[in-house]
Design an enzyme around this catalytic site. Structure first.
Site, PDB file in Angstrom:
ATOM      1  N   HIS A   1      12.492  45.142 139.464  1.00  0.00           N
ATOM      2  CA  HIS A   1      13.620  46.071 139.336  1.00  0.00           C
ATOM      3  C   HIS A   1      13.088  47.363 138.744  1.00  0.00           C
ATOM      4  O   HIS A   1      12.739  47.417 137.561  1.00  0.00           O
ATOM      5  CB  HIS A   1      14.717  45.488 138.456  1.00  0.00           C
ATOM      6  CG  HIS A   1      15.846  46.455 138.208  1.00  0.00           C
ATOM      7  ND1 HIS A   1      16.598  46.988 139.230  1.00  0.00           N
ATOM      8  CD2 HIS A   1      16.332  46.990 137.065  1.00  0.00           C
ATOM      9  CE1 HIS A   1      17.504  47.799 138.731  1.00  0.00           C
ATOM     10  NE2 HIS A   1      17.363  47.824 137.419  1.00  0.00           N
TER      11      HIS A   1
ATOM     12  N   ASP B   1      13.823  51.024 137.805  1.00  0.00           N
ATOM     13  CA  ASP B   1      14.812  52.077 137.564  1.00  0.00           C
ATOM     14  C   ASP B   1      14.262  53.435 137.962  1.00  0.00           C
ATOM     15  O   ASP B   1      13.155  53.807 137.561  1.00  0.00           O
ATOM     16  CB  ASP B   1      15.190  52.113 136.083  1.00  0.00           C
ATOM     17  CG  ASP B   1      16.024  50.911 135.673  1.00  0.00           C
ATOM     18  OD1 ASP B   1      17.080  50.702 136.273  1.00  0.00           O
ATOM     19  OD2 ASP B   1      15.602  50.179 134.752  1.00  0.00           O
TER      20      ASP B   1
ATOM     21  N   ASP C   1      21.715  45.342 138.755  1.00  0.00           N
ATOM     22  CA  ASP C   1      21.792  45.871 137.390  1.00  0.00           C
ATOM     23  C   ASP C   1      23.033  46.700 137.087  1.00  0.00           C
ATOM     24  O   ASP C   1      23.398  46.817 135.920  1.00  0.00           O
ATOM     25  CB  ASP C   1      20.536  46.697 137.093  1.00  0.00           C
ATOM     26  CG  ASP C   1      20.337  46.945 135.603  1.00  0.00           C
ATOM     27  OD1 ASP C   1      20.833  46.125 134.796  1.00  0.00           O
ATOM     28  OD2 ASP C   1      19.698  47.937 135.229  1.00  0.00           O
TER      29      ASP C   1
ATOM     30  N   HIS D   1      21.866  54.147 138.633  1.00  0.00           N
ATOM     31  CA  HIS D   1      22.785  53.560 137.652  1.00  0.00           C
ATOM     32  C   HIS D   1      22.391  53.838 136.201  1.00  0.00           C
ATOM     33  O   HIS D   1      23.108  53.384 135.286  1.00  0.00           O
ATOM     34  CB  HIS D   1      22.940  52.050 137.898  1.00  0.00           C
ATOM     35  CG  HIS D   1      21.666  51.275 137.821  1.00  0.00           C
ATOM     36  ND1 HIS D   1      20.889  51.048 138.930  1.00  0.00           N
ATOM     37  CD2 HIS D   1      21.039  50.665 136.792  1.00  0.00           C
ATOM     38  CE1 HIS D   1      19.835  50.337 138.576  1.00  0.00           C
ATOM     39  NE2 HIS D   1      19.900  50.097 137.288  1.00  0.00           N
TER      40      HIS D   1
END
Length: 896
Positions: free
Chosen positions: A28, A30, A152, A402
């Site tokens: 994951h 970001d 997420d 996000h």
């Protein structure tokens, strides 16, 4: 009914009479959070967080090549695009082979994994289109993601599911949902469901199979084998000390069997990875290979557990083959709480200045896209140099992440997002200037007034004569108020035809005010000249603002609003409005109380503190606009403004610097209290599109045990919210994403600003306490709320176009006075589109083709007039383009 597409022979075989455990290796990544997107890619600033995406992709590809059974999924195209550009042609061919064989699978595929609460649907569609286009053009059908993957984001919007369905995704997986909702779904085996994500689109157009992952997006406890983890590796040499294969297998099988108890089929999924993992992918794959071998080795001893490398698409294919009936959901997954007092509803408002700048940037990008098409090739290379829209597109795409527009990043990362948006607009300005020069026939220098929110535009403030071009990105004509900083006392304004326009100088702030009219997808130019006479707008104390459509009254004793009337419909409501602040729970205590922070809203009382029960007022009255200026405190003020031709009342609020000298974090709201009998119901939009009904202390699909009476009743407001009864509807249109709710009957409150002194312990490790060189004492934020009062059956006819005007507001370009002949008005359309139709996208796709998106912007139930189907003739749509042919695509511009 739903189907699944998977590349040929890419899924490992499963065993029908066993529990099949699908291991999904993933990372994951970001696109900015604790570090900037650039720092994350290169692995810079590891003193903040050890993370380097380029090394993750290097290592994963190397390990996939060592064993054809291995699988990996990748999500964030913004990072993969960068990495791909740096690879040799031989490495690119190797990666293409991995994709074609299904060993490397792209999921989601947008430029980023967008936030779902604070993003506008138009910007989400754009960023998804950018990422999916790159994957499609680079890898073809096998590179096309078939699964949406939002592991997420902090709550999930119905409109996102609708968009994903219309983009052709087969399914959607996410990791976070309310802890009470999860507990109920686990007991009922409803963690996999069919989400019917629109009440207007005929099923199955917006239907999407949705799965809730078992561990958020982390591996099961004890099975993390990344270099960032401390779990022991599989030690499988029986001659050495600490041999642990039997223990590992036993623990894994227990976890798998327990997980199977709360899912519906004999297939379960495990996410084997987490934040920025697989930088040394050998650690993961070496242990996963062993886990699969040793667990499956027990099948010869009657074990019924089968473990395999898999992907979300392969897992989804098995669920589809099960041919079961799934629970149906028609609402959304907001608000999200991870425990009784930890509601993630603060980020709906966090970093309000960045949220506004992102919204303005979206409007700027759409203007840039449209004028690139309307101006033709000269827009990209013309008298003002070379311009492009790609820089702005990438900056806007990254901003949808996000931890970007959500406001949940570190301060230096927020600054980087803003810097990228500013750089993108600089590139677009050249393109826009070139296009306007081509369309108008004038190459006069154009100055862009980008700081009108603080009444700064040096050209208008110092010039005796100037022109103002106003571009309208909407496909219908608009009337829009213009406020320009000036130093003179009287001006004349004339429109594109030379006719005088009513104007007024407001001496409270030295602004010239007049209304402009701009044609659809076009511009209109107004001329402004200083007069050598002294004229003043009247300064007095008014208790009533009234023009043709609205009447507003104020209490003469308090200076506060007291009523709002619609003179057209002959309706009136009591309306009071004031500003309050919630005292944020802090982390400086011995009781381990959850503090408010960038993510979480946790007031320590259900009763907010009033900032002032009275307001000092000053009024301005002219034929153009009437205003009441209110001062509540040194850090809160407001202008209540009514324009002559407007059906909406404007509340322009200014909040900050929020004081913290009392060592209290503050969460500032405005509250509208009315005589409307709401019965605890209110309505908020989903990503700026469809409206959803809300009810205090209630969730449509599960029995809520309310533990936070304020934060637990807050919802995202992306563009509007309303309250209503059988007679009256009050709609509030916002200029950015904010949080709000209806805590009392007839009331609507909206959070405007947050300044907090403690971190909320959700990873960002920084209090939300925004300061800068300009605002060393704390951030000052200004914004607008637009209020409309209508009968409920016709209210959408007003608030739909009003919200679009705020999202895609006309763009002002000031130019020096020019004597050269030029076209002072232009429209890119032959005629305005019908009120029900919104032109969502007009963008250059390639040399000879344009991407066009039209949408019906009314829900099926909300307007007797505008909820009907509409036919549009594309060949008679544009004034400067000849439509030679068209191809229908899905929402993300991929083939159907």
């Amino acid at each position: 009914s739903w189907s699944v597409f998977v590349c040929v022979q890419s899924c490992h075989a499963t065993k029908p009479n066993m529990l099949n455990v699908h291991l999904v290796p993933h990372t994951h990544d970001d696109v900015g959070w604790l570090k900037t997107v650039d720092q994350y890619f290169y692995g810079d600033r590891n003193d903040i967080q050890h993370a380097g995406v380029q090394y993750i992709l290097d290592s994963v590809v190397d390990q996939l090549l060592k064993n054809p059974d291995r699988r990996f999924i990748y999500v964030e195209t913004a990072f993969f695009y960068r990495w791909w550009k740096q690879q040799s042609s031989s490495m690119q061919q190797t990666v293409r082979q991995l994709v074609n064989e299904g060993r490397l699978e792209f999921v989601n595929g947008g430029w980023c994994m967008s936030d779902e609460a604070t993003t506008h649907y138009s910007a989400v569609i754009d960023q998804m289109t950018m990422g999916l286009r790159f994957l499609n053009e680079t890898f073809g059908a096998c590179g096309r993601p078939r699964v949406a993957w939002h592991i997420d984001p902090f709550g999930h919007a119905r409109e996102h599911a609708s968009m994903f369905a219309q983009m052709g995704y087969d399914g959607f997986f996410f990791g976070r949902l309310d802890y009470q909702d999860r507990a109920r779904r686990m007991m009922a085996k409803e963690q996999e469901l069919l989400w019917r994500a629109s009440d207007s689109l005929t099923p199955p157009v917006a239907d999407l199979f949705t799965g809730i992952l078992p561990n958020g997006y982390n591996p099961p406890e004890g099975f993390c084998w990344d270099q960032s983890c401390d779990d022991p590796p599989i030690r499988d040499d029986p001659d050495l000390e600490d041999y642990n294969v039997d223990d590992v297998v036993k623990r894994f099988m227990a976890i798998a069997e327990n997980q199977a108890l709360v899912y519906k089929t004999n297939h379960i999924i495990m996410t084997m990875g987490s934040d920025f993992q697989y930088e040394n992918a050998n650690l993961w794959y070496k242990n996963l290979d062993k886990l699969i071998r040793y667990v499956n080795g027990l099948q010869s001893n009657s074990s019924k557990v089968n473990v395999l490398y898999s992907t979300p698409s392969c897992y989804l294919q098995e669920l589809h083959r099960a041919n079961l009936t799934w629970a149906l959901k028609t609402d959304d997954f907001f608000p999200y709480a991870d425990s009784a007092h930890d509601f993630w509803t603060g980020y709906f408002t966090s970093r309000p200045a960045l949220k506004r700048y992102e919204r303005i940037s979206n409007s700027n990008l759409q203007t840039c896209n449209q004028l690139e098409v309307l101006g033709g090739p000269v827009s990209r290379k013309g008298p003002f140099g070379g311009g492009d829209s790609q820089t702005m597109k990438k900056a806007m795409a990254v901003a949808q992440h996000h931890d970007a527009v959500s406001g949940t990043e570190k301060q230096h990362v927020a600054n980087d997002y803003a810097r990228k948006l500013a750089s993108g607009w600089q590139h677009c300005q050249v393109l826009v200037s070139n296009s306007l020069a081509a369309l108008s026939g004038s190459s006069s220098e154009r100055i862009y007034c980008d700081n009108l929110n603080i009444s700064v535009c040096p050209l208008t403030a110092t010039s005796k004569k100037f022109s103002v071009s106003v571009y309208n990105p909407l496909a219908r004509p608009v009337t829009w108020p213009v406020r320009l900083p000036v130093n003179g006392t009287a001006y004349t304004v004339s429109d594109a035809n030379g006719k005088p326009v009513d104007c007024q100088v407001s001496f409270a702030v030295n602004e010239l005010v007049f209304q402009v009219q701009a044609p659809p997808l076009g511009y209109s130019t107004y001329s402004v000249s200083l007069q050598e006479v002294l004229l003043y707008s009247s300064l007095k104390t008014l208790c009533v603002l009234v023009f043709q459509f609205l009447k507003v009254t104020f209490d003469p004793d308090t200076g506060l609003l007291s009523s709002l009337s619609n003179l057209e419909t002959q309706q009136s409501i009591k309306l009071t409005q004031n500003f309050y602040w919630y005292n944020a729970s802090d982390g400086n205590n011995s009781l381990s109380i959850q503090p408010s922070g960038a993510y979480i809203f946790r007031p320590n009382s259900s009763t907010p503190f009033i900032i002032s029960s009275t307001a000092q007022t000053e009024s301005i009255q002219s034929s153009v606009v009437q205003e009441v200026r209110q001062w509540f405190s040194p850090w809160v003020s407001q202008v209540v403004r009514l324009y002559a031709d407007s059906r909406a009342l404007e509340l322009e609020w200014t909040v900050g610097p929020v004081p913290i000298d009392d060592s209290l974090g503050k969460e500032v709201i405005t509250r509208l209290d009315t005589s409307i009998q709401t019965g605890e119901y209110f309505y908020t939009d989903s990503n700026g599109r469809e409206m959803l009904q809300r009810k205090k202390d209630f969730r449509p699909t599960w029995q809520l045990k309310q533990s936070e009476p304020i934060a637990g009743n807050y919802y995202p407001i992306n563009s509007r919210a309303f309250i209503k009864d059988d007679v009256d509807q009050l709609t509030v249109v916002t200029d950015r994403s904010q949080g709000g709710g209806s805590i009392h009957n007839g009331s609507l409150e909206i959070m405007l600003h947050r300044r907090l002194l403690y971190d909320d312990v959700r990873g960002v490790a920084e209090p939300l306490n925004e300061t800068s060189d300009i605002f060393p004492e704390g951030l000052v934020v200004r914004g607008r709320l637009l209020l409309s009062l209508d009968r409920p059956p016709s209210a959408a006819d007003a608030h739909r176009p009003l919200a679009q005007e705020v999202v895609l507001q006309p763009k002002l370009k000031s130019v020096f006075w020019s004597l050269e002949k030029h076209s002072r008005t232009f429209s890119g359309l032959q005629a305005a589109l019908p009120p029900a139709v919104h032109l969502l996208t007009l963008s250059q796709w390639d040399k000879d083709s344009v991407l066009l998106r039209l949408e019906h912007q009314f829900q099926s139930w909300e307007s007797k007039v505008n909820s009907q189907p509409v036919t549009v003739n594309l060949q008679k749509l544009f004034s400067t383009l000849d439509v030679l042919g068209m191809s229908e695509l899905n929402l993300s511009a991929l083939c159907l």
